[in-house]
Design an enzyme around this catalytic site. Structure first.
Site, mmCIF file in Angstrom:
data_model
loop_
_atom_site.group_PDB
_atom_site.id
_atom_site.type_symbol
_atom_site.label_atom_id
_atom_site.label_comp_id
_atom_site.label_asym_id
_atom_site.label_seq_id
_atom_site.Cartn_x
_atom_site.Cartn_y
_atom_site.Cartn_z
ATOM 1 N N ASN A 6 -32.865 -33.051 -35.066
ATOM 2 C CA ASN A 6 -32.929 -31.628 -34.713
ATOM 3 C C ASN A 6 -31.543 -31.049 -34.964
ATOM 4 O O ASN A 6 -30.633 -31.226 -34.171
ATOM 5 C CB ASN A 6 -33.329 -31.492 -33.243
ATOM 6 N N LYS A 13 -28.949 -33.230 -32.955
ATOM 7 C CA LYS A 13 -29.583 -34.102 -31.969
ATOM 8 C C LYS A 13 -30.409 -35.129 -32.726
ATOM 9 O O LYS A 13 -31.022 -34.777 -33.745
ATOM 10 C CB LYS A 13 -30.535 -33.284 -31.099
ATOM 11 N N ARG A 84 -37.065 -31.359 -36.927
ATOM 12 C CA ARG A 84 -37.556 -30.163 -36.243
ATOM 13 C C ARG A 84 -37.117 -28.939 -37.042
ATOM 14 O O ARG A 84 -35.943 -28.824 -37.401
ATOM 15 C CB ARG A 84 -36.968 -30.076 -34.841
ATOM 16 N N HIS A 173 -41.915 -23.256 -29.697
ATOM 17 C CA HIS A 173 -42.151 -24.405 -28.796
ATOM 18 C C HIS A 173 -43.454 -25.141 -29.113
ATOM 19 O O HIS A 173 -44.038 -25.793 -28.247
ATOM 20 C CB HIS A 173 -42.187 -23.966 -27.304
ATOM 21 N N HIS A 201 -43.631 -23.644 -20.987
ATOM 22 C CA HIS A 201 -42.492 -24.470 -21.387
ATOM 23 C C HIS A 201 -41.228 -23.754 -20.902
ATOM 24 O O HIS A 201 -40.852 -22.717 -21.448
ATOM 25 C CB HIS A 201 -42.442 -24.675 -22.906
ATOM 26 N N ARG A 234 -31.300 -15.286 -22.702
ATOM 27 C CA ARG A 234 -32.074 -14.254 -23.402
ATOM 28 C C ARG A 234 -32.808 -13.370 -22.400
ATOM 29 O O ARG A 234 -33.311 -13.858 -21.385
ATOM 30 C CB ARG A 234 -33.100 -14.881 -24.346
ATOM 31 N N GLU A 378 -40.903 -33.372 -27.133
ATOM 32 C CA GLU A 378 -41.102 -32.813 -28.475
ATOM 33 C C GLU A 378 -40.771 -33.840 -29.553
ATOM 34 O O GLU A 378 -41.431 -33.901 -30.593
ATOM 35 C CB GLU A 378 -40.207 -31.588 -28.653
HETATM 36 P P1 AMP Z 1 -34.084 -27.886 -21.352
HETATM 37 O O1 AMP Z 1 -33.661 -26.754 -22.237
HETATM 38 O O2 AMP Z 1 -35.539 -28.214 -21.446
HETATM 39 O O3 AMP Z 1 -33.195 -29.097 -21.421
HETATM 40 O O4 AMP Z 1 -33.884 -27.332 -19.829
HETATM 41 C C1 AMP Z 1 -32.641 -26.955 -19.327
HETATM 42 C C2 AMP Z 1 -32.839 -26.221 -18.002
HETATM 43 O O5 AMP Z 1 -33.462 -27.102 -17.066
HETATM 44 C C3 AMP Z 1 -31.509 -25.773 -17.374
HETATM 45 O O6 AMP Z 1 -31.622 -24.445 -16.882
HETATM 46 C C4 AMP Z 1 -31.367 -26.742 -16.216
HETATM 47 O O7 AMP Z 1 -30.612 -26.204 -15.152
HETATM 48 C C5 AMP Z 1 -32.811 -26.942 -15.809
HETATM 49 N N1 AMP Z 1 -32.936 -28.105 -14.933
HETATM 50 C C6 AMP Z 1 -32.735 -29.407 -15.221
HETATM 51 N N2 AMP Z 1 -32.856 -30.166 -14.099
HETATM 52 C C7 AMP Z 1 -33.114 -29.307 -13.075
HETATM 53 C C8 AMP Z 1 -33.332 -29.466 -11.666
HETATM 54 N N3 AMP Z 1 -33.309 -30.673 -11.076
HETATM 55 N N4 AMP Z 1 -33.579 -28.349 -10.937
HETATM 56 C C9 AMP Z 1 -33.608 -27.129 -11.506
HETATM 57 N N5 AMP Z 1 -33.412 -26.914 -12.825
HETATM 58 C C10 AMP Z 1 -33.167 -27.980 -13.594
#
Ligand code: AMP
Length: 393
Positions: A6, A13, A84, A173, A201, A234, A378
């Site tokens: 990605n 990544k 991706r 997504h 998501h 955003r 994903e």
């Molecule tokens: P992603 O883009 O899917 O990696 O998600 C990132 C988001 O998930 C960020 O806003 C993080 O703060 C949130 N996140 C991860 N772990 C937690 C948690 N235990 N409680 C609340 N938000 C979380």
């Protein structure tokens, strides 16, 4: 094994998936590419190692990955590479084996995703250089939503804009939604083609999709990933009148307003503290008014969009939460479901609290609409598509 890549504008990544064992054997990230302090990190056998990159560019990151794969004896076991790709426009309704035509189509879609697709093309070109003999596959975030009906994907603007310039809603997504659909079919013991779902998501980028009979029929993101929910930075839905208002009042250009809506808005703009949900929950617990304001707006907007997607999905088998926030934040799930109580939703609060850090499952109260937490994956979906198109097991 399949290598999943990605490639973003300042990051790369990667994950190596063992298809037989159905698990990642290696994952990692090269970050801050383009800056002096670019680093690459590898998570392998439960250990994380990281080091600085000699040159802070994508090619050096890819070279460092190849060196690591060789040192660990994994290089020869990679049988295909999956990439991706954010935007496939209307050209791609599914993942595709990469050839010159596919490259040209991804290039054509650069105008629809000027921040993402050029970086994907860089990643693909380097991967073709380093793995010239391996089949390579592009998996598009938009492809899953190509089944949306016209009334869902059109904007009410002159049709010429759609016909001549591709102005329509595409949605994103897709790999996450396809994975969630697959998991939901397994957990609910019902064929995917018979499932009606609303799926949220919720990560740094966030969207909601309606799935009817296993196909996407609507989603909250549009021409770009800016539309819909409140996200990390955003704004989500906004009155387009804002552009001329800010031009008149503050002399802001279209580019400046667009950058503000993408990078300084959402949870960050509202809280004046952070774009990170976890940080905001902690701050809210300590009485930070901005954090509370941001999280309230996030959940309210999410609930309104879920309610809207129910129109498209019909009678649903389940509402699904996935992505970093969807999987981990019991608070966000509880608060948004409270808004949805008039539509028959209620949570089992104890079950809701248990679903965090990779623990998924049902969280609805007995007799209510099923609500399911699914850990997003994903990369696995991209690896599955790649293995299938490349005919490897
Ligand atoms: P992603 O883009 O899917 O990696 O998600 C990132 C988001 O998930 C960020 O806003 C993080 O703060 C949130 N996140 C991860 N772990 C937690 C948690 N235990 N409680 C609340 N938000 C979380």
């Amino acid at each position: 094994m399949v290598l999943v890549i990605n490639c973003g504008s300042s990051s790369l990544k990667f994950a190596v998936m063992d298809m037989a064992a159905q698990r990642p054997v290696l994952s990692g990230l090269a970050d801050r590419l383009g800056l002096d302090e670019a680093v690459i990190s590898f998570t392998h056998n439960g250990e994380r190692v990281s080091h600085a990159l000699p040159h802070p560019d994508h090619r050096a990151a890819m070279q460092a990955l190849i060196d690591y794969l060789q040192a660990q004896g994994l290089m020869a076991r990679i049988a295909a590479v999956g990439h991706r790709v954010v935007h496939g426009g209307e050209a791609f309704k599914a993942s595709s084996l990469i050839d010159a035509n596919v490259m040209a189509e991804i290039e054509t879609c650069v105008r629809l995703a000027p921040l993402h697709n050029p970086a994907h093309l860089i990643g693909i070109r380097h991967a073709l250089e380093f793995f010239p003999d391996l089949p390579q596959v592009a998996a598009f975030d938009t492809a899953f939503h190509q089944t949306m009906p016209e009334h869902a994907y059109l904007y009410a603007v002159p049709m010429e804009l759609y016909r001549e310039h591709g102005v329509r809603r595409y949605g994103f997504h897709g790999s996450s939604y396809r994975f969630a659909l697959r998991e939901a079919a397994r957990i609910l013991a019902k064929p995917a083609a018979e499932l009606n779902l609303v799926c949220a998501h919720l990560g740094n980028g966030a969207s909601v999709a309606a799935i009817r009979a296993g196909q996407s029929v609507d989603t909250s993101m549009g021409l770009t990933p800016l539309e819909g929910l409140v996200m990390g930075t955003r704004s989500g839905d906004i009155d387009p009148g804002l552009f001329s208002h800010l031009a008149d009042d503050m002399d802001m250009s279209v580019q400046q307003t667009t950058a503000m809506l993408n990078q300084q808005s959402g949870l960050l703009g509202l809280s004046e503290l952070s774009s990170d949900c976890r940080e905001l929950e902690q701050a809210q617990a300590e009485g930070h008014a901005g954090a509370r304001r941001a999280l309230e707006k996030f959940c309210y907007q999410l609930a309104k969009h879920i309610a809207g997607q129910l129109v498209a999905a019909g009678k649903i088998d389940a509402l699904i939460f996935t992505g970093g926030i969807g999987e981990n934040s019991a608070w966000v799930r509880q608060r948004s479901i409270e808004w949805l109580a008039p539509l028959g939703f209620a949570l089992d609060l104890a079950a809701n609290q248990l679903c965090t850090r990779g623990q998924g499952g049902f969280i609805h109260a007995e007799g209510r609409v099923p609500v399911l937490v699914i850990h997003a994956n994903e990369e696995w979906m991209i690896a599955l598509d790649t293995a299938q198109l490349a005919h490897i097991s």
